[in-house]
Design an enzyme around this catalytic site. Structure first.
Site, PDB file in Angstrom:
ATOM      1  N   ASN A  62       0.869  -1.177   0.162  1.00  0.00           N
ATOM      2  CA  ASN A  62      -0.028  -0.038   0.010  1.00  0.00           C
ATOM      3  C   ASN A  62       0.810   1.253  -0.053  1.00  0.00           C
ATOM      4  O   ASN A  62       1.734   1.432   0.960  1.00  0.00           O
ATOM      5  CB  ASN A  62      -0.855  -0.031   1.247  1.00  0.00           C
ATOM      6  CG  ASN A  62      -1.741   1.365   1.386  1.00  0.00           C
ATOM      7  OD1 ASN A  62      -1.719   2.273   0.474  1.00  0.00           O
ATOM      8  ND2 ASN A  62      -2.531   1.226   2.411  1.00  0.00           N
ATOM      9  N   VAL A  63       0.900   2.073  -1.050  1.00  0.00           N
ATOM     10  CA  VAL A  63       1.803   2.939  -1.307  1.00  0.00           C
ATOM     11  C   VAL A  63       1.814   4.185  -0.152  1.00  0.00           C
ATOM     12  O   VAL A  63       2.444   5.081  -0.058  1.00  0.00           O
ATOM     13  CB  VAL A  63       1.610   3.771  -2.668  1.00  0.00           C
ATOM     14  CG1 VAL A  63       2.237   2.850  -3.922  1.00  0.00           C
ATOM     15  CG2 VAL A  63       0.427   4.475  -3.123  1.00  0.00           C
ATOM     16  N   ASN A  89       2.699   5.890 -10.124  1.00  0.00           N
ATOM     17  CA  ASN A  89       1.204   5.807 -10.951  1.00  0.00           C
ATOM     18  C   ASN A  89       0.112   5.512 -10.032  1.00  0.00           C
ATOM     19  O   ASN A  89      -1.209   5.812 -10.675  1.00  0.00           O
ATOM     20  CB  ASN A  89       1.442   4.877 -11.930  1.00  0.00           C
ATOM     21  CG  ASN A  89       0.263   4.391 -12.746  1.00  0.00           C
ATOM     22  OD1 ASN A  89      -0.349   5.142 -13.579  1.00  0.00           O
ATOM     23  ND2 ASN A  89      -0.276   3.097 -12.384  1.00  0.00           N
ATOM     24  N   SER A 150      -2.414  14.666 -13.604  1.00  0.00           N
ATOM     25  CA  SER A 150      -3.508  14.673 -14.421  1.00  0.00           C
ATOM     26  C   SER A 150      -3.875  16.206 -14.757  1.00  0.00           C
ATOM     27  O   SER A 150      -3.491  16.861 -14.471  1.00  0.00           O
ATOM     28  CB  SER A 150      -4.705  14.087 -13.489  1.00  0.00           C
ATOM     29  OG  SER A 150      -5.968  14.458 -14.182  1.00  0.00           O
ATOM     30  N   TYR A 162      -8.743  15.168  -5.462  1.00  0.00           N
ATOM     31  CA  TYR A 162      -8.032  14.450  -6.580  1.00  0.00           C
ATOM     32  C   TYR A 162      -7.162  15.783  -7.361  1.00  0.00           C
ATOM     33  O   TYR A 162      -6.005  15.641  -7.560  1.00  0.00           O
ATOM     34  CB  TYR A 162      -8.906  14.033  -7.732  1.00  0.00           C
ATOM     35  CG  TYR A 162      -8.092  13.255  -8.638  1.00  0.00           C
ATOM     36  CD1 TYR A 162      -7.986  11.799  -8.531  1.00  0.00           C
ATOM     37  CD2 TYR A 162      -8.142  13.807 -10.003  1.00  0.00           C
ATOM     38  CE1 TYR A 162      -7.257  11.168  -9.619  1.00  0.00           C
ATOM     39  CE2 TYR A 162      -7.413  13.111 -11.000  1.00  0.00           C
ATOM     40  CZ  TYR A 162      -7.080  11.836 -10.771  1.00  0.00           C
ATOM     41  OH  TYR A 162      -6.626  11.189 -12.015  1.00  0.00           O
ATOM     42  N   ALA A 164      -6.346  18.598  -5.859  1.00  0.00           N
ATOM     43  CA  ALA A 164      -5.425  19.115  -5.155  1.00  0.00           C
ATOM     44  C   ALA A 164      -4.084  18.028  -4.925  1.00  0.00           C
ATOM     45  O   ALA A 164      -3.022  18.725  -5.034  1.00  0.00           O
ATOM     46  CB  ALA A 164      -5.839  19.124  -3.902  1.00  0.00           C
ATOM     47  N   LYS A 166      -3.101  16.113  -7.478  1.00  0.00           N
ATOM     48  CA  LYS A 166      -2.485  15.995  -8.851  1.00  0.00           C
ATOM     49  C   LYS A 166      -1.757  17.325  -9.163  1.00  0.00           C
ATOM     50  O   LYS A 166      -0.533  17.326  -9.675  1.00  0.00           O
ATOM     51  CB  LYS A 166      -3.483  15.775  -9.978  1.00  0.00           C
ATOM     52  CG  LYS A 166      -4.222  14.470  -9.751  1.00  0.00           C
ATOM     53  CD  LYS A 166      -3.051  13.391  -9.847  1.00  0.00           C
ATOM     54  CE  LYS A 166      -3.626  11.947  -9.877  1.00  0.00           C
ATOM     55  NZ  LYS A 166      -2.760  10.979 -10.090  1.00  0.00           N
ATOM     56  N   ILE A 195      -8.069   8.824 -20.293  1.00  0.00           N
ATOM     57  CA  ILE A 195      -7.641   7.847 -21.099  1.00  0.00           C
ATOM     58  C   ILE A 195      -8.326   6.712 -20.937  1.00  0.00           C
ATOM     59  O   ILE A 195      -8.893   6.415 -19.628  1.00  0.00           O
ATOM     60  CB  ILE A 195      -6.298   7.610 -20.373  1.00  0.00           C
ATOM     61  CG1 ILE A 195      -5.305   8.817 -20.426  1.00  0.00           C
ATOM     62  CG2 ILE A 195      -5.393   6.488 -21.239  1.00  0.00           C
ATOM     63  CD1 ILE A 195      -5.151   9.528 -21.789  1.00  0.00           C
TER      64      ILE A 195
HETATM   65  P1  NAD Z   1      -6.733   2.290 -12.485  1.00  0.00           P
HETATM   66  O1  NAD Z   1      -7.659   2.339 -11.425  1.00  0.00           O
HETATM   67  O2  NAD Z   1      -7.239   1.400 -13.661  1.00  0.00           O
HETATM   68  O3  NAD Z   1      -5.431   1.619 -11.670  1.00  0.00           O
HETATM   69  C1  NAD Z   1      -4.707   1.922 -10.439  1.00  0.00           C
HETATM   70  C2  NAD Z   1      -4.087   0.867  -9.894  1.00  0.00           C
HETATM   71  O4  NAD Z   1      -3.536   1.566  -8.633  1.00  0.00           O
HETATM   72  C3  NAD Z   1      -4.964  -0.235  -9.623  1.00  0.00           C
HETATM   73  O5  NAD Z   1      -4.075  -1.556  -9.981  1.00  0.00           O
HETATM   74  C4  NAD Z   1      -4.660  -0.159  -7.991  1.00  0.00           C
HETATM   75  O6  NAD Z   1      -4.834  -1.529  -7.391  1.00  0.00           O
HETATM   76  C5  NAD Z   1      -3.748   0.358  -7.573  1.00  0.00           C
HETATM   77  N1  NAD Z   1      -3.739   1.216  -6.372  1.00  0.00           N
HETATM   78  C6  NAD Z   1      -4.675   1.911  -6.041  1.00  0.00           C
HETATM   79  N2  NAD Z   1      -4.712   2.225  -4.666  1.00  0.00           N
HETATM   80  C7  NAD Z   1      -3.213   1.961  -4.302  1.00  0.00           C
HETATM   81  C8  NAD Z   1      -2.548   1.874  -3.103  1.00  0.00           C
HETATM   82  N3  NAD Z   1      -2.748   2.346  -2.075  1.00  0.00           N
HETATM   83  N4  NAD Z   1      -1.249   1.023  -3.086  1.00  0.00           N
HETATM   84  C9  NAD Z   1      -0.770   0.557  -4.293  1.00  0.00           C
HETATM   85  N5  NAD Z   1      -1.621   0.370  -5.308  1.00  0.00           N
HETATM   86  C10 NAD Z   1      -2.792   1.071  -5.283  1.00  0.00           C
HETATM   87  O7  NAD Z   1      -6.273   3.673 -12.941  1.00  0.00           O
HETATM   88  P2  NAD Z   1      -5.593   4.257 -14.147  1.00  0.00           P
HETATM   89  O8  NAD Z   1      -6.550   4.757 -15.081  1.00  0.00           O
HETATM   90  O9  NAD Z   1      -4.765   3.431 -14.786  1.00  0.00           O
HETATM   91  O10 NAD Z   1      -4.704   5.316 -13.581  1.00  0.00           O
HETATM   92  C11 NAD Z   1      -3.233   5.504 -13.312  1.00  0.00           C
HETATM   93  C12 NAD Z   1      -3.001   6.855 -12.953  1.00  0.00           C
HETATM   94  O11 NAD Z   1      -3.291   7.758 -13.806  1.00  0.00           O
HETATM   95  C13 NAD Z   1      -3.635   7.259 -11.544  1.00  0.00           C
HETATM   96  O12 NAD Z   1      -2.695   8.075 -10.917  1.00  0.00           O
HETATM   97  C14 NAD Z   1      -4.486   8.352 -11.932  1.00  0.00           C
HETATM   98  O13 NAD Z   1      -4.885   9.221 -11.135  1.00  0.00           O
HETATM   99  C15 NAD Z   1      -3.960   8.740 -13.528  1.00  0.00           C
HETATM  100  N6  NAD Z   1      -4.497   9.259 -14.315  1.00  0.00           N
HETATM  101  C16 NAD Z   1      -5.533   8.432 -14.956  1.00  0.00           C
HETATM  102  C17 NAD Z   1      -6.163   9.213 -16.014  1.00  0.00           C
HETATM  103  C18 NAD Z   1      -7.320   8.440 -16.766  1.00  0.00           C
HETATM  104  O14 NAD Z   1      -8.342   9.225 -17.445  1.00  0.00           O
HETATM  105  N7  NAD Z   1      -7.310   6.903 -16.656  1.00  0.00           N
HETATM  106  C19 NAD Z   1      -6.198  10.509 -16.345  1.00  0.00           C
HETATM  107  C20 NAD Z   1      -5.292  11.347 -15.712  1.00  0.00           C
HETATM  108  C21 NAD Z   1      -4.590  10.710 -14.717  1.00  0.00           C
END
Ligand code: NAD
Length: 252
Positions: A62-63, A89, A150, A162, A164, A166, A195
């Site tokens: 857990n990060v 990420n 983001s 979120y 704040a 990012k 995405i």
């Molecule tokens: P996702 O929800 O598909 O994947 C997130 C992953 O993080 C999951 O595998 C989850 O188990 C893991 N995770 C969550 N909490 C955790 C914790 N406490 N410790 C360890 N792992 C943990 O999300 P995604 O769409 O792949 O997004 C990845 C990153 O990109 C995120 O930071 C998100 O905010 C950012 N982001 C995504 C988008 C988008 O449109 N998808 C846009 C901008 C930014």
């Protein structure tokens, strides 16, 4: 940085953008430390990294938990023979308006809703960035950190928590570029737009459709398009302290 045989840790690499970045980096020959909360998902990422011609190890962590993060990064360096890259990420959403007045009642974003996102998306990035820097300094070969920010860092409706976090991780990348340059460590951020991943699939379809109409590229981005940017930032030794926006031209 030549990526062949380098060790890159990716948090939240059990699915979505993290998994796409793991596979892309594996194609360049990097060895991947997969960090996530979901073991089954991490096993699938490891399988895909191996299919792409490289190797991976998985770390359940857990990060947002300091002790787990300290142990995980020490274990990665010792198991994999060093650490050269980190992609911060892992992230979550707990969207809601800060206050919403309806039918004579004012609803509030709860402190728990705020804190959960800050713990994972902001504190988690600080903890992993700090521990990765320690291992990179000890390794003496420099390194590169990428924080996933983001487009919401500019401030987005329904995302006080979120947005704040990012904005914070983008600022941390710039700070670390200044502080860590003396150790040969670079830091950058990527600010994706919308995405297609499990995260955005959880948003209401009407909201997504409305957003897509406002994107100049007229579609959502793909995880591969974000992974391309991550490969570039890791590989290019003159990229530091910058936020790369990959958003199809969208402005919030
Ligand atoms: P996702 O929800 O598909 O994947 C997130 C992953 O993080 C999951 O595998 C989850 O188990 C893991 N995770 C969550 N909490 C955790 C914790 N406490 N410790 C360890 N792992 C943990 O999300 P995604 O769409 O792949 O997004 C990845 C990153 O990109 C995120 O930071 C998100 O905010 C950012 N982001 C995504 C988008 C988008 O449109 N998808 C846009 C901008 C930014």
């Amino acid at each position: 940085m030549k990526l062949k045989d380098k060790v890159v840790a990716i948090t939240g690499a059990g699915q979505g953008l993290g998994r796409a970045m793991a596979v892309h980096l594996a194609k360049e020959g990097a060895r991947i430390a997969v960090i996530d909360l979901n073991q089954e998902h991490m096993d699938e990422t490891k399988r895909q990294v191996e299919a792409a011609g490289s190797s991976a190890r998985t770390y359940l962590c857990n990060v947002a938990n300091e002790e787990q993060v300290e142990q995980t990064f020490a274990a990665i360096a010792s198991d994999m023979g060093g650490l050269h890259g980190l992609i911060n990420n892992a992230g979550i959403l707990r969207d809601g308006l800060m206050v919403k007045a309806k039918d004579g009642e004012v609803k509030k974003m709860t402190l728990a809703q705020w804190q959960m996102v800050i713990d994972v998306n902001l504190t988690g990035v600080f903890l992993c960035g700090r521990e990765a820097a320690v291992q990179m300094i000890n390794g003496g070969e420099g390194g590169c950190i990428i924080n996933i920010s983001s487009i919401a860092r500019a401030g987005n409706f329904g995302q006080t928590n979120y947005s704040a976090a990012k904005a914070g991780v983008a600022a941390m990348a710039v700070t670390w570029a200044k502080e860590l340059a003396r150790y040969g460590i670079r830091a950058n951020a990527i600010a994706p737009g919308f995405i297609a991943t499990e995260m955005t699939a959880s948003m209401p379809p009407e909201a997504l459709e409305k957003i897509c109409k406002g994107i100049p590229a007229n579609r959502m981005g793909t995880p591969d398009e974000i992974a391309d940017a991550a490969v570039f930032l890791l590989a290019n030794d003159y990229m530091s302290g910058r936020i790369v926006e990959v958003d199809g031209g969208l402005r919030l």
